[in-house]
Design an enzyme around this catalytic site. Sequence first.
Site, PDB file in Angstrom:
ATOM      1  N   ILE A   1      43.704  45.252  60.843  1.00  0.00           N
ATOM      2  CA  ILE A   1      44.804  45.520  59.911  1.00  0.00           C
ATOM      3  C   ILE A   1      45.224  46.953  60.240  1.00  0.00           C
ATOM      4  O   ILE A   1      44.380  47.844  60.372  1.00  0.00           O
ATOM      5  CB  ILE A   1      44.359  45.377  58.437  1.00  0.00           C
ATOM      6  CG1 ILE A   1      45.496  45.723  57.451  1.00  0.00           C
ATOM      7  CG2 ILE A   1      43.128  46.211  58.105  1.00  0.00           C
ATOM      8  CD1 ILE A   1      45.158  45.410  55.970  1.00  0.00           C
ATOM      9  N   SER A   2      46.521  47.180  60.451  1.00  0.00           N
ATOM     10  CA  SER A   2      46.974  48.507  60.873  1.00  0.00           C
ATOM     11  C   SER A   2      46.649  49.562  59.817  1.00  0.00           C
ATOM     12  O   SER A   2      46.536  49.264  58.634  1.00  0.00           O
ATOM     13  CB  SER A   2      48.486  48.505  61.102  1.00  0.00           C
ATOM     14  OG  SER A   2      48.853  47.555  62.080  1.00  0.00           O
ATOM     15  N   GLN A   3      46.533  50.794  60.295  1.00  0.00           N
ATOM     16  CA  GLN A   3      46.352  51.946  59.405  1.00  0.00           C
ATOM     17  C   GLN A   3      47.556  52.026  58.459  1.00  0.00           C
ATOM     18  O   GLN A   3      48.697  51.837  58.899  1.00  0.00           O
ATOM     19  CB  GLN A   3      46.288  53.187  60.299  1.00  0.00           C
ATOM     20  CG  GLN A   3      46.005  54.469  59.585  1.00  0.00           C
ATOM     21  CD  GLN A   3      46.012  55.653  60.543  1.00  0.00           C
ATOM     22  OE1 GLN A   3      45.931  55.498  61.766  1.00  0.00           O
ATOM     23  NE2 GLN A   3      46.121  56.841  59.979  1.00  0.00           N
TER      24      GLN A   3
END
Length: 217
Positions: A66-68
């Site tokens: 999950i992206s930052q």
Amino acid sequence: MRQFEDTYRHKGLRKKLINTIKEKGISDEMVLESMMNIPRHYFLDTALEHIAYQDRAFPIGEGQTISQPYTVAYQTQLMNVHPFDRILEIGTGSAYQATVLAEMRANVFTIERQKKLFELNKNFIFKSKYPNIKFFYGDGFEGLPTYAPFDKIIITAAAPFIPPKLIEQLKPGGKMIIPLDEEGIQKMMRITKNEDGSLDEETFSNFSFVPMLKGRN
Ligand code: SAH
């Protein structure tokens, strides 16, 4: 069955995270508000719940992340989202980015190439809250010709080149946000398709993404 709860503690941690993102330079109030409204811990494994509001990427299975939050905010701000925009997302992953866009009232079409991750989203917790997200299993390099053209396209994996089929599926005046890979570092780029079909390119900061891969898995 997993119990989902968004407590005052979660909301407090989320507020702090939004302030951090603001300090890092995100100023689009719509983006900040949307991220404030979405419980990011719902998109992570329960084992990671206590650290869900750190400004970090986390594993979501199948070697993906999950992206930052800062990255999600950055890409979303670059897109300049308007309600009812038709947005194509490449790389559904946890569906957090798609939800941020849906909360901003965009019509989101999101593609995932990993069957297992696609299947997980069949139980998407916000299915009834966000009927404006449509999930697809497929190869993002192909896009979704049946649903084209799109106002905006967002790629959430490191692209080895600008996918020509995606440019075709962009409306004139439309924009693509793409982390373009150059020897392991990704330059965030915004491509605008002009009315005459020519492209304008703008380059922004460097980021780190998992690779955009060909075919389905
Ligand atoms: N937007 C996601 C980020 C997921 S990481 C989120 O909010 O959680 C990137 C995702 O892109 C991974 O799930 C990976 O499987 C997917 N991906 C990589 N190449 C792809 C392709 N060609 N088509 C569709 N999805 C792809």
